[in-house]
Structures are given as C-alpha cells and as structure tokens.
Design a protein around this motif. Structure first.
Motif, mmCIF file in Angstrom:
data_model
loop_
_atom_site.group_PDB
_atom_site.id
_atom_site.type_symbol
_atom_site.label_atom_id
_atom_site.label_comp_id
_atom_site.label_asym_id
_atom_site.label_seq_id
_atom_site.Cartn_x
_atom_site.Cartn_y
_atom_site.Cartn_z
ATOM 1 N N ALA A 1 0.734 -1.195 0.079
ATOM 2 C CA ALA A 1 0.103 -0.089 -0.198
ATOM 3 C C ALA A 1 0.938 1.428 -0.128
ATOM 4 O O ALA A 1 0.469 2.377 -0.636
ATOM 5 C CB ALA A 1 -0.933 -0.112 1.263
ATOM 6 N N GLN A 2 1.986 1.080 0.484
ATOM 7 C CA GLN A 2 2.954 2.458 0.389
ATOM 8 C C GLN A 2 3.644 2.460 -0.543
ATOM 9 O O GLN A 2 4.555 3.373 -0.818
ATOM 10 C CB GLN A 2 3.964 2.450 1.849
ATOM 11 C CG GLN A 2 3.081 2.289 3.203
ATOM 12 C CD GLN A 2 4.085 2.279 4.333
ATOM 13 O OE1 GLN A 2 5.319 2.185 4.216
ATOM 14 N NE2 GLN A 2 3.225 2.267 5.575
ATOM 15 N N GLU A 3 3.910 1.498 -1.645
ATOM 16 C CA GLU A 3 4.458 1.339 -2.939
ATOM 17 C C GLU A 3 4.354 2.754 -3.311
ATOM 18 O O GLU A 3 5.460 3.006 -4.150
ATOM 19 C CB GLU A 3 4.020 0.277 -3.792
ATOM 20 C CG GLU A 3 4.950 0.072 -4.952
ATOM 21 C CD GLU A 3 4.477 -1.314 -5.631
ATOM 22 O OE1 GLU A 3 5.460 -1.826 -6.059
ATOM 23 O OE2 GLU A 3 3.155 -1.291 -5.815
ATOM 24 N N ASP A 4 3.327 3.274 -3.543
ATOM 25 C CA ASP A 4 3.213 4.452 -4.346
ATOM 26 C C ASP A 4 3.918 5.814 -3.876
ATOM 27 O O ASP A 4 3.910 6.828 -4.478
ATOM 28 C CB ASP A 4 1.764 4.949 -4.910
ATOM 29 C CG ASP A 4 1.278 3.820 -5.768
ATOM 30 O OD1 ASP A 4 1.854 3.146 -6.432
ATOM 31 O OD2 ASP A 4 -0.038 3.544 -5.850
ATOM 32 N N ARG A 5 4.098 5.726 -2.411
ATOM 33 C CA ARG A 5 4.770 6.962 -1.833
ATOM 34 C C ARG A 5 6.079 7.092 -2.224
ATOM 35 O O ARG A 5 6.829 6.189 -2.314
ATOM 36 C CB ARG A 5 4.395 6.844 -0.238
ATOM 37 C CG ARG A 5 3.044 6.516 0.320
ATOM 38 C CD ARG A 5 2.751 6.161 1.718
ATOM 39 N NE ARG A 5 3.339 7.680 2.253
ATOM 40 C CZ ARG A 5 3.510 7.640 3.707
ATOM 41 N NH1 ARG A 5 3.308 6.642 4.423
ATOM 42 N NH2 ARG A 5 3.881 8.785 4.182
ATOM 43 N N LEU A 6 6.269 8.280 -2.253
ATOM 44 C CA LEU A 6 7.459 8.785 -2.572
ATOM 45 C C LEU A 6 8.722 8.546 -1.466
ATOM 46 O O LEU A 6 8.618 8.591 -0.384
ATOM 47 C CB LEU A 6 7.841 10.177 -2.995
ATOM 48 C CG LEU A 6 7.029 10.781 -4.150
ATOM 49 C CD1 LEU A 6 7.118 12.238 -4.182
ATOM 50 C CD2 LEU A 6 7.433 10.040 -5.405
ATOM 51 N N SER A 7 10.026 8.020 -1.799
ATOM 52 C CA SER A 7 11.134 7.827 -0.885
ATOM 53 C C SER A 7 11.619 9.399 -0.311
ATOM 54 O O SER A 7 11.232 10.333 -0.926
ATOM 55 C CB SER A 7 12.271 7.064 -1.291
ATOM 56 O OG SER A 7 13.017 7.947 -2.155
ATOM 57 N N GLU B 1 13.552 10.670 -3.241
ATOM 58 C CA GLU B 1 12.660 11.225 -4.397
ATOM 59 C C GLU B 1 12.031 12.489 -4.021
ATOM 60 O O GLU B 1 11.814 13.298 -4.946
ATOM 61 C CB GLU B 1 11.560 10.206 -4.617
ATOM 62 C CG GLU B 1 12.071 8.884 -5.316
ATOM 63 C CD GLU B 1 11.191 7.562 -5.337
ATOM 64 O OE1 GLU B 1 11.231 7.081 -6.394
ATOM 65 O OE2 GLU B 1 10.261 7.606 -4.563
ATOM 66 N N ARG B 2 11.595 12.545 -3.044
ATOM 67 C CA ARG B 2 10.842 13.781 -2.504
ATOM 68 C C ARG B 2 11.591 15.011 -2.472
ATOM 69 O O ARG B 2 11.463 16.149 -2.937
ATOM 70 C CB ARG B 2 10.179 13.636 -1.117
ATOM 71 C CG ARG B 2 9.121 14.752 -0.638
ATOM 72 C CD ARG B 2 8.779 14.576 0.717
ATOM 73 N NE ARG B 2 9.181 13.240 1.580
ATOM 74 C CZ ARG B 2 8.634 12.346 1.653
ATOM 75 N NH1 ARG B 2 7.582 12.003 0.847
ATOM 76 N NH2 ARG B 2 9.162 11.209 2.409
#
Length: 92
Positions: free
Chosen positions: A40-46, A49-50
């Motif tokens: 579920a957290q896969e789409d969140r930016l590291s 990346e942020r």
C-alpha cells in the motif's frame, strides 16, 4: 492458500514471533498484513525522491515568468469565469 518456503535471518524471525505473540495472531497473518501494508505504501515517494522533486520545483520557481502580465490577467479572468459558470469540457 499457497504454502511457500523462504529464508529469514534470526533477528527477523524473532521480531516476527514477538509481534505475532503480542498481537495474538498467527505468524503467517502477521506476514500477510505486513506485505499488504508495504504494498500500500509502494506509491509513496522515498525521502530521496521527495527531496529531488522539491529541488526541481525550487529551480522552476526561480525562473523568470515566461508570459506577459496581460497573458496572466487573461488566464485569471478565464479561471474566474469558469468558476462562476461551472466547469464543462470544451466550455469557454
């Protein structure tokens, strides 16, 4: 259910056992829930990346405006007009 075999280091197994005991859940359920949460957290930016994206935005914001003041006023008026009338595809 499908049975799978994989190897985990001792510290991970100990963490899994303690977590399963504390939650009063089977270890397999703890693993399934952990994988679901991870996916579920896969789409969140590291963080990296942020940070990279914020630097790009900062660089963009420092650029001088590309259009004229008159173009900006015209665009603002279009936005205001569309907000009053409601948005419709192709409406102007």
């Amino acid at each position: 259910m499908v049975k799978v075999t994989f190897s985990l280091d001792d510290a991970t197994v100990e963490t899994l056992r303690k977590t399963a005991t504390r939650l009063r859940k089977p270890q397999s359920l703890v693993v399934r829930e952990a994988i679901a949460q991870y996916a579920a957290q896969e789409d969140r930016l590291s963080d990296e990346e942020r940070e990279r994206m914020l630097k790009v935005i900062d660089r963009f914001m420092k650029l001088p405006p590309s259009g004229s003041h008159k173009d900006a006023e015209r665009e603002i008026q279009e936005i205001r007009r569309s907000r009053r009338t409601g948005w419709r595809p192709g409406a102007r």
